[in-house]
Motif scaffolding. Structure first.
Motif, PDB file in Angstrom:
ATOM      1  N   GLY A 164       0.804  -1.209   0.000  1.00  0.00           N
ATOM      2  CA  GLY A 164       0.000   0.000   0.000  1.00  0.00           C
ATOM      3  C   GLY A 164       0.841   1.265   0.000  1.00  0.00           C
ATOM      4  N   GLY A 165       0.146   2.399   0.153  1.00  0.00           N
ATOM      5  CA  GLY A 165       0.840   3.680   0.157  1.00  0.00           C
ATOM      6  C   GLY A 165       1.837   3.793   1.275  1.00  0.00           C
ATOM      7  N   GLY A 166       1.550   3.141   2.405  1.00  0.00           N
ATOM      8  CA  GLY A 166       2.471   3.192   3.528  1.00  0.00           C
ATOM      9  C   GLY A 166       3.716   2.372   3.287  1.00  0.00           C
ATOM     10  N   GLY A 167       3.537   1.083   3.063  1.00  0.00           N
ATOM     11  CA  GLY A 167       4.687   0.207   2.886  1.00  0.00           C
ATOM     12  C   GLY A 167       5.517   0.575   1.672  1.00  0.00           C
ATOM     13  N   MET A 168       4.877   0.691   0.514  1.00  0.00           N
ATOM     14  CA  MET A 168       5.605   1.049  -0.700  1.00  0.00           C
ATOM     15  C   MET A 168       6.105   2.488  -0.638  1.00  0.00           C
ATOM     16  SD  MET A 168       5.854  -1.514  -2.854  1.00  0.00           S
ATOM     17  CE  MET A 168       5.909  -0.916  -4.543  1.00  0.00           C
ATOM     18  N   GLY A 169       5.319   3.366  -0.022  1.00  0.00           N
ATOM     19  CA  GLY A 169       5.737   4.758   0.080  1.00  0.00           C
ATOM     20  C   GLY A 169       7.001   4.923   0.889  1.00  0.00           C
ATOM     21  N   VAL A 185       5.769   8.958  -8.691  1.00  0.00           N
ATOM     22  CA  VAL A 185       7.017   9.439  -9.282  1.00  0.00           C
ATOM     23  C   VAL A 185       8.198   8.563  -8.872  1.00  0.00           C
ATOM     24  CG1 VAL A 185       8.657  11.361  -9.392  1.00  0.00           C
ATOM     25  CG2 VAL A 185       6.196  11.810  -9.427  1.00  0.00           C
ATOM     26  N   THR A 186       8.348   8.306  -7.578  1.00  0.00           N
ATOM     27  CA  THR A 186       9.545   7.600  -7.108  1.00  0.00           C
ATOM     28  C   THR A 186       9.634   6.180  -7.659  1.00  0.00           C
ATOM     29  OG1 THR A 186       8.350   7.040  -5.064  1.00  0.00           O
ATOM     30  CG2 THR A 186       9.820   8.952  -5.001  1.00  0.00           C
ATOM     31  N   LEU A 187       8.500   5.465  -7.701  1.00  0.00           N
ATOM     32  CA  LEU A 187       8.551   4.089  -8.201  1.00  0.00           C
ATOM     33  C   LEU A 187       8.962   4.062  -9.667  1.00  0.00           C
ATOM     34  CD1 LEU A 187       8.039   1.082  -7.592  1.00  0.00           C
ATOM     35  CD2 LEU A 187       5.685   1.421  -8.385  1.00  0.00           C
ATOM     36  N   THR A 188       8.461   5.015 -10.440  1.00  0.00           N
ATOM     37  CA  THR A 188       8.838   5.090 -11.852  1.00  0.00           C
ATOM     38  C   THR A 188      10.336   5.278 -12.017  1.00  0.00           C
ATOM     39  OG1 THR A 188       6.681   6.055 -12.373  1.00  0.00           O
ATOM     40  CG2 THR A 188       8.409   6.333 -14.005  1.00  0.00           C
ATOM     41  N   GLN A 189      10.926   6.117 -11.160  1.00  0.00           N
ATOM     42  CA  GLN A 189      12.368   6.346 -11.222  1.00  0.00           C
ATOM     43  C   GLN A 189      13.153   5.105 -10.818  1.00  0.00           C
ATOM     44  OE1 GLN A 189      14.070   9.167 -12.242  1.00  0.00           O
ATOM     45  NE2 GLN A 189      12.087   9.904 -12.960  1.00  0.00           N
ATOM     46  N   LEU A 190      12.631   4.355  -9.878  1.00  0.00           N
ATOM     47  CA  LEU A 190      13.343   3.179  -9.370  1.00  0.00           C
ATOM     48  C   LEU A 190      13.296   2.007 -10.343  1.00  0.00           C
ATOM     49  CD1 LEU A 190      12.160   3.300  -5.657  1.00  0.00           C
ATOM     50  CD2 LEU A 190      14.522   3.566  -6.435  1.00  0.00           C
ATOM     51  N   VAL A 191      12.125   1.740 -10.927  1.00  0.00           N
ATOM     52  CA  VAL A 191      11.960   0.502 -11.700  1.00  0.00           C
ATOM     53  C   VAL A 191      11.645   0.745 -13.171  1.00  0.00           C
ATOM     54  CG1 VAL A 191      11.150  -0.669  -9.617  1.00  0.00           C
ATOM     55  CG2 VAL A 191       9.464   0.213 -11.250  1.00  0.00           C
ATOM     56  N   GLY A 192      11.405   2.003 -13.572  1.00  0.00           N
ATOM     57  CA  GLY A 192      11.056   2.302 -14.956  1.00  0.00           C
ATOM     58  C   GLY A 192       9.552   2.447 -15.149  1.00  0.00           C
ATOM     59  N   PHE A 193       9.182   3.155 -16.204  1.00  0.00           N
ATOM     60  CA  PHE A 193       7.786   3.504 -16.434  1.00  0.00           C
ATOM     61  C   PHE A 193       6.894   2.281 -16.657  1.00  0.00           C
ATOM     62  CE2 PHE A 193       4.214   4.620 -19.168  1.00  0.00           C
ATOM     63  CZ  PHE A 193       3.678   5.708 -18.511  1.00  0.00           C
ATOM     64  N   ARG A 194       7.299   1.382 -17.550  1.00  0.00           N
ATOM     65  CA  ARG A 194       6.453   0.236 -17.886  1.00  0.00           C
ATOM     66  C   ARG A 194       6.244  -0.682 -16.685  1.00  0.00           C
ATOM     67  NH1 ARG A 194       3.695   2.106 -22.002  1.00  0.00           N
ATOM     68  NH2 ARG A 194       5.014   2.632 -23.791  1.00  0.00           N
ATOM     69  N   ARG A 195       7.314  -0.924 -15.956  1.00  0.00           N
ATOM     70  CA  ARG A 195       7.170  -1.806 -14.795  1.00  0.00           C
ATOM     71  C   ARG A 195       6.359  -1.135 -13.699  1.00  0.00           C
ATOM     72  NH1 ARG A 195      11.871  -5.761 -13.493  1.00  0.00           N
ATOM     73  NH2 ARG A 195      10.763  -6.877 -15.122  1.00  0.00           N
ATOM     74  N   ALA A 196       6.533   0.172 -13.511  1.00  0.00           N
ATOM     75  CA  ALA A 196       5.723   0.885 -12.525  1.00  0.00           C
ATOM     76  C   ALA A 196       4.248   0.821 -12.888  1.00  0.00           C
ATOM     77  CB  ALA A 196       6.183   2.333 -12.421  1.00  0.00           C
ATOM     78  N   GLU A 226      15.936  -7.499  -8.405  1.00  0.00           N
ATOM     79  CA  GLU A 226      16.238  -7.514  -9.836  1.00  0.00           C
ATOM     80  C   GLU A 226      15.747  -6.244 -10.526  1.00  0.00           C
ATOM     81  OE1 GLU A 226      15.308  -7.743 -13.955  1.00  0.00           O
ATOM     82  OE2 GLU A 226      13.736  -7.964 -12.430  1.00  0.00           O
ATOM     83  N   MET A 227      14.589  -5.718 -10.105  1.00  0.00           N
ATOM     84  CA  MET A 227      14.024  -4.540 -10.769  1.00  0.00           C
ATOM     85  C   MET A 227      14.525  -3.215 -10.189  1.00  0.00           C
ATOM     86  SD  MET A 227      10.044  -4.383  -9.375  1.00  0.00           S
ATOM     87  CE  MET A 227       9.638  -6.040  -9.909  1.00  0.00           C
ATOM     88  N   GLY A 228      15.304  -3.259  -9.089  1.00  0.00           N
ATOM     89  CA  GLY A 228      15.864  -2.051  -8.530  1.00  0.00           C
ATOM     90  C   GLY A 228      15.054  -1.423  -7.420  1.00  0.00           C
ATOM     91  N   LEU A 229      14.056  -2.141  -6.901  1.00  0.00           N
ATOM     92  CA  LEU A 229      13.230  -1.608  -5.819  1.00  0.00           C
ATOM     93  C   LEU A 229      13.950  -1.686  -4.478  1.00  0.00           C
ATOM     94  CD1 LEU A 229      10.456  -0.465  -4.988  1.00  0.00           C
ATOM     95  CD2 LEU A 229       9.636  -2.831  -4.795  1.00  0.00           C
ATOM     96  N   VAL A 230      14.822  -2.678  -4.297  1.00  0.00           N
ATOM     97  CA  VAL A 230      15.559  -2.823  -3.051  1.00  0.00           C
ATOM     98  C   VAL A 230      17.052  -2.874  -3.336  1.00  0.00           C
ATOM     99  CG1 VAL A 230      13.621  -4.107  -2.061  1.00  0.00           C
ATOM    100  CG2 VAL A 230      15.593  -5.354  -2.921  1.00  0.00           C
ATOM    101  N   THR A 231      17.825  -2.609  -2.287  1.00  0.00           N
ATOM    102  CA  THR A 231      19.278  -2.562  -2.411  1.00  0.00           C
ATOM    103  C   THR A 231      19.915  -3.934  -2.242  1.00  0.00           C
ATOM    104  OG1 THR A 231      19.141  -0.372  -1.370  1.00  0.00           O
ATOM    105  CG2 THR A 231      21.334  -1.357  -1.577  1.00  0.00           C
ATOM    106  N   ARG A 232      19.493  -4.638  -1.178  1.00  0.00           N
ATOM    107  CA  ARG A 232      20.067  -5.945  -0.862  1.00  0.00           C
ATOM    108  C   ARG A 232      18.969  -6.885  -0.396  1.00  0.00           C
ATOM    109  NH1 ARG A 232      25.125  -4.061   3.063  1.00  0.00           N
ATOM    110  NH2 ARG A 232      26.144  -2.676   1.551  1.00  0.00           N
ATOM    111  N   VAL A 233      19.135  -8.168  -0.686  1.00  0.00           N
ATOM    112  CA  VAL A 233      18.276  -9.214  -0.146  1.00  0.00           C
ATOM    113  C   VAL A 233      19.156 -10.160   0.655  1.00  0.00           C
ATOM    114  CG1 VAL A 233      16.741 -11.142  -0.676  1.00  0.00           C
ATOM    115  CG2 VAL A 233      16.637  -9.046  -2.052  1.00  0.00           C
ATOM    116  N   VAL A 234      18.744 -10.449   1.884  1.00  0.00           N
ATOM    117  CA  VAL A 234      19.546 -11.282   2.775  1.00  0.00           C
ATOM    118  C   VAL A 234      18.642 -12.335   3.417  1.00  0.00           C
ATOM    119  CG1 VAL A 234      21.124  -9.369   3.258  1.00  0.00           C
ATOM    120  CG2 VAL A 234      19.174  -9.772   4.770  1.00  0.00           C
TER     121      VAL A 234
END
Length: 274
Positions: free
Chosen positions: A123-128, A161-172, A189-197
């Motif tokens: 949602g807007g909170g988590g993704m925001g 705006v921010t999601l488009t910058q992170l992952v690209g327009f089509r994927r957003a 893989e899409m650039g939404l996160v920095t590291r997965v552990v």
């Protein structure tokens, strides 16, 4: 987290807690675990106030944002939203404004922000909050979901705006309109996160990154952060009033009430266009 001297408690209780640890790492904790850290006006107001407190404390060199309980943040508190009935648009207008203030404040903070994400970020909170952070460390079982259009609303917190910058327009477009559940590996893989552990290492890895940043040259990091965000900052701030207007309008529709009820009832919504 390794042993250290006792942190200074800045906000001891309530829906958001804040501590200052040795080395200048401020630990900001969402604290509504019984509601999956769902965002209501009280939490959002406390979050904004806590971020402003960090902004005014020159000792802070980095920020670690976490969520208590099983989930980082499941988005808006759908039970609270649905309970507002015809007054929901007014409540949403206030909640969205507070979320946008908190997201903008995180973006504009001098200290870098590391979010440790587990469970669901939705949602807007988590993704925001994810999209407003500088670094995201995610546990391997973490899942991401935009979810706004699923309840007949729109993304907020500048995500348009921010999601488009992170992952690209089509994927957003796909993420925001089709609402797929995104795995941590897909998010990386899409650039939404920095590291997965591995899940068991999440907090240790996030603390290690926050401490590494806190040990850096604070003015250089702050100015680097500002230069990077300035490229999209004006677009984010321009989009937020439009998000707020659309969110308040849509929350007054029958489709929005149906969408919220469907989430609570765990069924598919039946939208009518009204």
């Amino acid at each position: 987290m390794s042993q250290e001297t006792k942190p200074e408690v800045l906000v001891a209780d309530g829906p958001v807690r804040l501590e200052l640890h040795a080395g200048g790492v401020a630990h900001l904790r969402l604290n509504r675990p019984e509601s999956a850290n769902g965002l209501n006006v009280e939490l959002l107001r406390a979050l904004h106030e806590a971020v402003l407190r960090i902004h005014g404390d020159g000792r802070v060199r980095a920020v670690l944002l976490t969520g208590e309980g099983k989930n980082f943040c499941a988005g808006g508190d759908v039970h609270t939203f649905l309970s507002k009935g015809e007054a929901l648009p007014d409540y949403i207008r206030v909640a969205t404004s507070l979320l946008q203030l908190a997201a903008s404040a995180l973006i504009r903070l001098n200290p870098p922000v590391v979010s440790a994400v587990h469970g669901f970020a939705a949602g807007g909170g988590g993704m925001g909050l994810v999209c407003s952070s500088d670094f995201i460390v995610a546990g391997e079982s973490t899942r991401f979901l935009a979810g706004a259009t699923r309840v007949a609303m729109v993304p907020d917190a500048g995500v348009s705006v921010t999601l488009t910058q992170l992952v690209g327009f089509r994927r957003a477009m796909e993420i925001l309109m089709l609402n797929p559940v995104i795995t941590a590996a897909e998010a990386k893989e899409m650039g939404l996160v920095t590291r997965v552990v591995p899940d068991a290492q999440l907090l240790d890895e996030a603390w290690s990154l926050a401490r590494q940043l806190a040990a850096g040259a604070p003015a250089a990091l702050a100015n680097t952060k500002r230069l990077l965000w300035n490229g999209i900052g004006q677009g984010v701030e321009a989009a937020m009033p439009q998000e707020n207007h659309a969110q308040a309008f849509l929350s007054g529709t029958a489709d929005a009430r149906e969408g919220l009820a469907a989430v609570i009832d765990k069924r598919a919504p039946r939208f009518t266009g009204r």
